[in-house]
Design a protein around this motif. Structure first.
Motif: not given
Length: 120
Positions: A40-45, A86-90
């Motif tokens: 996700g935006p600004g997150k680690q894989r 929405p938090e599944d956006t990636a």
């Protein structure tokens, strides 16, 4: 040339569903575990789900009960995503931990990624 080709991403409203597909192409003899990761935006894989050659599955806690990983043959893996948030956006990436090919073994093979956006 061995490739992992993903499809099925897109824009969906919260509560909706999407199905991702990943097909391995090339001269491949065996494949080990196949999985889906996301970043996700600004997150680690992170690992979302994986399935080994015996059909055993593993899921990220936050997707349990909503996502289902499956394989219909040795070379194709799916991720059915329901009740999307929405938090599944990636960007979702397909991964194979190991495979044997006509050119020898390959490890940690990645697809190009497919965007999933959950938004109203």
């Amino acid at each position: 040339q061995v490739q992992l080709v993903e499809s099925g991403g897109g824009l969906v409203q919260p509560g909706g569903s999407l199905r991702l597909s990943c097909a391995a192409s090339g001269i491949i003899f065996t494949i080990g575990s196949m999985g889906w990761y996301r970043q996700g935006p600004g997150k680690q894989r992170e690992l979302v789900a994986d399935i080994n050659s015996g059909g055993d599955t593993n899921y990220l806690d936050s997707v349990k009960g909503r996502f289902t990983i499956s394989r219909d043959n040795a070379k194709t893996v799916y991720l059915q995503m329901n009740s999307l948030k929405p938090e599944d956006t990636a960007v979702y990436y397909c991964n194979v931990d190991r495979m044997t090919t006509n050119r020898g073994p390959l490890y940690n093979v990645w697809g190009q990624g497919t965007q999933v956006t959950v938004s109203s």
